[in-house]
Write an enzyme that holds these catalytic residues in place. Sequence first.
Site, short mmCIF file in Angstrom:
data_model
loop_
_atom_site.label_atom_id
_atom_site.label_comp_id
_atom_site.label_asym_id
_atom_site.label_seq_id
_atom_site.Cartn_x
_atom_site.Cartn_y
_atom_site.Cartn_z
N SER A 1 0.83 -1.21 0.00
CA SER A 1 0.00 0.00 0.00
C SER A 1 0.87 1.26 0.00
O SER A 1 1.60 1.48 -0.96
CB SER A 1 -0.96 -0.03 1.19
OG SER A 1 -1.95 0.96 1.04
N ASP B 1 -10.26 -5.02 -3.46
CA ASP B 1 -9.63 -3.89 -2.77
C ASP B 1 -10.58 -2.69 -2.75
O ASP B 1 -11.01 -2.21 -3.80
CB ASP B 1 -8.32 -3.52 -3.47
CG ASP B 1 -7.46 -2.58 -2.65
OD1 ASP B 1 -7.96 -1.51 -2.26
OD2 ASP B 1 -6.28 -2.91 -2.40
N HIS C 1 -8.35 -4.94 1.23
CA HIS C 1 -7.07 -4.23 1.26
C HIS C 1 -6.24 -4.56 2.51
O HIS C 1 -5.06 -4.82 2.41
CB HIS C 1 -7.31 -2.72 1.18
CG HIS C 1 -6.06 -1.92 1.00
ND1 HIS C 1 -5.45 -1.77 -0.23
CD2 HIS C 1 -5.28 -1.26 1.88
CE1 HIS C 1 -4.36 -1.04 -0.08
NE2 HIS C 1 -4.24 -0.71 1.18
#
Length: 454
Positions: free
Chosen positions: A212, A354, A386
């Site tokens: 991320s 996600d 996510h």
Amino acid sequence: MFGFATARTLAWIALIAATHAVPLDLQGRGAATLPSNDPFYAVPADVDSSAPGAILKHRPPPAQIAAFGLAPVNLQASHQILYRTNDNFGNATATVVTVLIPHNADLSKILSYQVAQDSACKDCAPSYALQLASATIGSLGTLVTQAELLLLEAALNRGWVVIVPDHEGPNAAFLANRQAGQATLDGVRAALSSGSFTGISKDATVALWGYSGGSLASGWAAELQPSYAPELKIAGAALGGTVPNITTVLSEINKSAFAGIIPSGIVGLANQYPQVNSVIEKHVLPQYQSLFNKVRNQCLVADITSFLFKDVLGMLDDPTLPFTDPDLVKIQNDNALGKATPKIPLYVYKSTGDELSPVSETDALVKKYCGGGTPVKYVRDVLSEHGSLAITGAVKALAWLIDVLDEGKSQKGCSTSTVISSLLDPSALEIIPGFIVDALLDLLGSPVGPILIG
Ligand SMILES: *[C@@H]1O[C@H](CO)[C@@H](O)[C@H](O)[C@H]1NC(C)=O
Ligand SMILES: *[C@@H]1O[C@H](CO)[C@@H](O)[C@H](O)[C@H]1NC(C)=O
Ligand SMILES: *[C@@H]1O[C@H](CO)[C@@H](O)[C@H](O)[C@H]1NC(C)=O
């Protein structure tokens, strides 16, 4: 399954909201001095007289690295290095990389791990946070942070030297991604030239990893490497929970559990771009100014709880401003991935569900990289979101990094697969010590469930 996972995430969020409704007081945690008060972090006035990656200062961390609360720490030595890098405008600056050397280290293997700090506060820098106990870090970061510590521990367990750059730079410029990529590459340069006090071989094999927010730094490093650091031989980069386009994320997460990333990202960009600061001053409605500016002094968990489910865009006098203001649109596009084709082989893993950044944008990014000749192994994971993929996807990512660092194998060409779950790979599980697997599974299954971000 998604509903279940989402319900668990929500339960977790409710829990942090209940326990951390008060902003965290970062002062007074152990013997480490906050970066904002610590002269070691100061950018020297003559920084531009050194080359990018040059070591300016180094020291042992002032407090012991304490973040690995799990087992007796497998660390033989640790160092902090202040080194020259460049900001988003190409101006000289300096940041810190933490070097972690395990017992029985193979000093010819380096993993540069880019942490998902995702905060606009410099006191949340990993070089500082790693000196805190993991329980404390849990309140500074998310469970992804906790998971990241386990992954760092798994990497140290392989005998790799692990380096962790403060890739947001000296001013916590979260989302100033060119700087993050440069800081990552210059952190590798600094580590490779630190042999006199770290013992690291100057021609060590290097790999990058990030999830991320950490995948932005790592992905930018991969894209910039051919032009910015052509001499660096990087064997591969693993990028998880990729976030190719910032603008899309804004509309995806407004009013969601992740809404706190919006002010953190805007203030992070303001820490680099003066014109974003003016937007905050002029366009955040007066009644929200103090709330919005709280992110300057707190870490990610506090950002998340401060803005949980809030209509953050509605705090602007014109909620469409991030999508219409030419300066803001340009700044977001300038910091999006996809500016160049990496030459480094990549492992990309992404949840098809996600909820921060649609998988279609990563599909497109991978297609673009492959079209330009980057070798990419791309794994799309169905049973995840996510936050949880940071954990469930990690084992396969580590297996790929082992191929790269320990087996000297390199990705040939491109492949895409969609798997039910990256975790359902028993051979992959064997590469991580049992206590780490158990701890990772605990993170997933415990009431403080799979979390959020990175
Ligand atoms: C940094 O770069 C910008 C844009 O190129 C320039 O306007 C500015 O003066 C520079 N700042 C410093 C401190 O060098
Ligand atoms: C990001 O997505 C937005 C739409 O959400 C689009 O307008 C913009 O051009 C995209 N930026 C990049 C760099 O692809
Ligand atoms: C912010 O999010 C809410 C909920 O998704 C939505 O109704 C609103 O239109 C969003 N604002 C903008 C400017 O996208």
